[in-house]
Design a protein around this motif. Structure first.
Motif, PDB file in Angstrom:
ATOM      1  N   TYR A 116     -85.000   7.377 -24.266  1.00  0.00           N
ATOM      2  CA  TYR A 116     -85.904   8.314 -24.643  1.00  0.00           C
ATOM      3  C   TYR A 116     -86.954   7.115 -25.702  1.00  0.00           C
ATOM      4  O   TYR A 116     -86.202   6.576 -27.312  1.00  0.00           O
ATOM      5  CB  TYR A 116     -86.253   9.286 -25.405  1.00  0.00           C
ATOM      6  N   THR A 118     -90.132   6.584 -28.213  1.00  0.00           N
ATOM      7  CA  THR A 118     -91.986   6.789 -29.173  1.00  0.00           C
ATOM      8  C   THR A 118     -92.078   6.538 -29.715  1.00  0.00           C
ATOM      9  O   THR A 118     -91.769   5.179 -30.329  1.00  0.00           O
ATOM     10  CB  THR A 118     -92.079   8.346 -29.248  1.00  0.00           C
ATOM     11  N   THR A 161     -89.873  17.723 -31.834  1.00  0.00           N
ATOM     12  CA  THR A 161     -90.644  17.999 -31.172  1.00  0.00           C
ATOM     13  C   THR A 161     -91.445  19.154 -31.513  1.00  0.00           C
ATOM     14  O   THR A 161     -92.510  19.444 -30.056  1.00  0.00           O
ATOM     15  CB  THR A 161     -89.391  17.933 -29.541  1.00  0.00           C
ATOM     16  N   SER A 167     -94.130  12.684 -30.913  1.00  0.00           N
ATOM     17  CA  SER A 167     -94.359  12.135 -29.999  1.00  0.00           C
ATOM     18  C   SER A 167     -95.951  13.044 -28.676  1.00  0.00           C
ATOM     19  O   SER A 167     -95.249  13.473 -27.865  1.00  0.00           O
ATOM     20  CB  SER A 167     -93.510  12.016 -29.563  1.00  0.00           C
ATOM     21  N   SER A 169     -98.055  12.792 -26.180  1.00  0.00           N
ATOM     22  CA  SER A 169     -98.430  12.661 -24.905  1.00  0.00           C
ATOM     23  C   SER A 169     -98.504  11.277 -24.346  1.00  0.00           C
ATOM     24  O   SER A 169     -97.941  11.053 -22.890  1.00  0.00           O
ATOM     25  CB  SER A 169     -98.924  13.877 -23.917  1.00  0.00           C
ATOM     26  N   PHE A 172     -94.540   8.695 -25.682  1.00  0.00           N
ATOM     27  CA  PHE A 172     -93.599   8.985 -25.291  1.00  0.00           C
ATOM     28  C   PHE A 172     -93.129   8.384 -23.832  1.00  0.00           C
ATOM     29  O   PHE A 172     -94.670   8.178 -22.735  1.00  0.00           O
ATOM     30  CB  PHE A 172     -92.514   9.800 -25.298  1.00  0.00           C
ATOM     31  N   ASP A 194     -97.561  20.531 -23.483  1.00  0.00           N
ATOM     32  CA  ASP A 194     -96.883  18.976 -23.482  1.00  0.00           C
ATOM     33  C   ASP A 194     -95.523  19.023 -25.065  1.00  0.00           C
ATOM     34  O   ASP A 194     -95.238  18.318 -23.743  1.00  0.00           O
ATOM     35  CB  ASP A 194     -98.004  17.990 -24.145  1.00  0.00           C
ATOM     36  N   ARG A 198     -91.818  18.215 -23.819  1.00  0.00           N
ATOM     37  CA  ARG A 198     -91.103  17.231 -24.834  1.00  0.00           C
ATOM     38  C   ARG A 198     -89.886  18.302 -24.806  1.00  0.00           C
ATOM     39  O   ARG A 198     -88.349  16.903 -25.494  1.00  0.00           O
ATOM     40  CB  ARG A 198     -91.603  16.081 -25.696  1.00  0.00           C
ATOM     41  N   THR A 199     -89.536  19.505 -25.641  1.00  0.00           N
ATOM     42  CA  THR A 199     -89.006  20.270 -26.341  1.00  0.00           C
ATOM     43  C   THR A 199     -87.849  19.835 -24.852  1.00  0.00           C
ATOM     44  O   THR A 199     -86.531  20.310 -25.340  1.00  0.00           O
ATOM     45  CB  THR A 199     -89.363  21.345 -27.059  1.00  0.00           C
ATOM     46  N   THR A 208     -82.625   8.466 -28.654  1.00  0.00           N
ATOM     47  CA  THR A 208     -84.068   7.739 -28.791  1.00  0.00           C
ATOM     48  C   THR A 208     -84.335   7.126 -29.342  1.00  0.00           C
ATOM     49  O   THR A 208     -84.161   6.928 -31.126  1.00  0.00           O
ATOM     50  CB  THR A 208     -85.057   9.464 -29.694  1.00  0.00           C
TER      51      THR A 208
END
Length: 319
Positions: A116, A118, A161, A167, A169, A172, A194, A198-199, A208
């Motif tokens: 991931y 961001t 998140t 992070s 939309s 990321f 969103d 993400r969560t 990450t």
């Protein structure tokens, strides 16, 4: 060779907005294949007229999917489904833009074992930066030896998140196998979808990488999250959707104590915001009564908050 997929949900009333976003995509400094999927959500300005304004490098391909207006969550889901063969998925809102190094930075992260990616996000015009302002004490990052501009997040990403725009939309990028069958909740039409998405990804504990550089610039096109002034039906519906999204986070964060506490705080704050919006909206005569009853059934404590807010409002008028 890895393949990037880019998902752009599209609904704009002004010509040139999407073309500006696509130009930033076309300038990405990656030599790998990139498939851009634009999901035209019954936009007043057709996506085809915007794509024609942009010249893409040879490693880029563009696909347009048209659908009846169903909201950004449903549009993003269509894009994800169309990119089943992509290795990595990036998201871009149609009025935002990327720095030329965005996908290249994400590729560097993935090549070094991250799942991931961001980065910092900035609002166009104001210069407001999200990570710098919402996480003033700094994020718990371990410097990445391969990139002076980035660090590995050393706490579960789900702790971030669930609260604050950690992070956005448009910022990321994630491995497609992390997404798997996870999709946006299309019932959350104008808010919360969103953050919930993400969560749900964060609950999978992806490794990450966070960049301190500004990768995404948020624009000023149609933003359904902010349409409708204070006290309007639209504002009340946004508050309803946002509260529902945080209620839906509860089972997702159950095994993450820090995130769980933050979600409960977010639920309490969302109740207050919905109460304030509902009281203002009631005076205008276009109150979404059935939707309000539905959220009350999902969150019975909301009724107590509403009763208290109405009593306080009456006391204030008398005084």
């Amino acid at each position: 060779m890895p393949v990037f997929g880019v998902v752009i949900p599209y609904y704009q009333r002004r010509a040139g907005v999407l073309a500006a976003a696509l130009n930033s995509v076309a300038r990405q400094d990656v030599g790998v294949p990139v498939t851009v999927v634009i999901v035209d959500d019954a936009s007043p300005i057709a996506a085809e007229t915007e794509v024609e304004k942009v010249e893409f490098p040879g490693n880029f391909s563009v696909q347009i999917i048209r659908q009846e207006n169903a909201g950004p969550g449903a549009a993003r889901n269509r894009g994800i489904d169309a990119l089943a063969a992509a290795d990595y998925i990036a998201f871009l809102d149609s009025d935002d833009s990327w720095a030329p190094y965005h996908l290249g930075s994400a590729l560097t992260a993935f090549e070094n074992g991250f799942d991931y990616y961001t980065a910092e996000t900035e609002e166009a015009g104001s210069g407001f930066r999200y990570l710098a302002n919402f996480f003033k004490e700094g994020l718990p990052l371990k410097p990445a030896g391969f990139a002076s501009w980035a660090g590995e997040l050393m706490e579960p990403i789900i702790n971030f998140t669930v609260a604050g725009p950690f992070s956005t939309s448009s910022t990321f990028v994630v491995r497609n196998d992390v997404i798997g069958t996870t999709r946006f909740d299309k019932a959350l039409r104008t808010a919360g979808e969103d953050g919930l998405f993400r969560t749900m990804l964060a609950a999978k504990s992806p490794r990450t990488l966070v960049s301190s550089r500004v990768d995404a610039l948020l624009g000023e096109g149609v933003n359904i999250f902010s349409e409708g002034d204070w006290g309007s039906r639209e504002a009340t519906m946004r508050a309803i959707y946002f509260l529902r999204s945080r209620l839906l986070m509860r089972p997702v964060v159950e095994s993450f104590p820090v995130a769980k506490a933050k979600v409960e705080q977010a639920v309490r704050s969302a109740r207050v915001e919905l109460c304030r919006s509902a009281i203002a909206n009631l005076r205008r005569g276009d109150f979404p009564l059935s939707q309000f009853f539905q959220i009350c059934r999902a969150d019975p404590l909301l009724l107590f908050s509403v009763t208290g807010a109405l009593s306080a409002a009456r006391r204030g008028r008398r005084s």
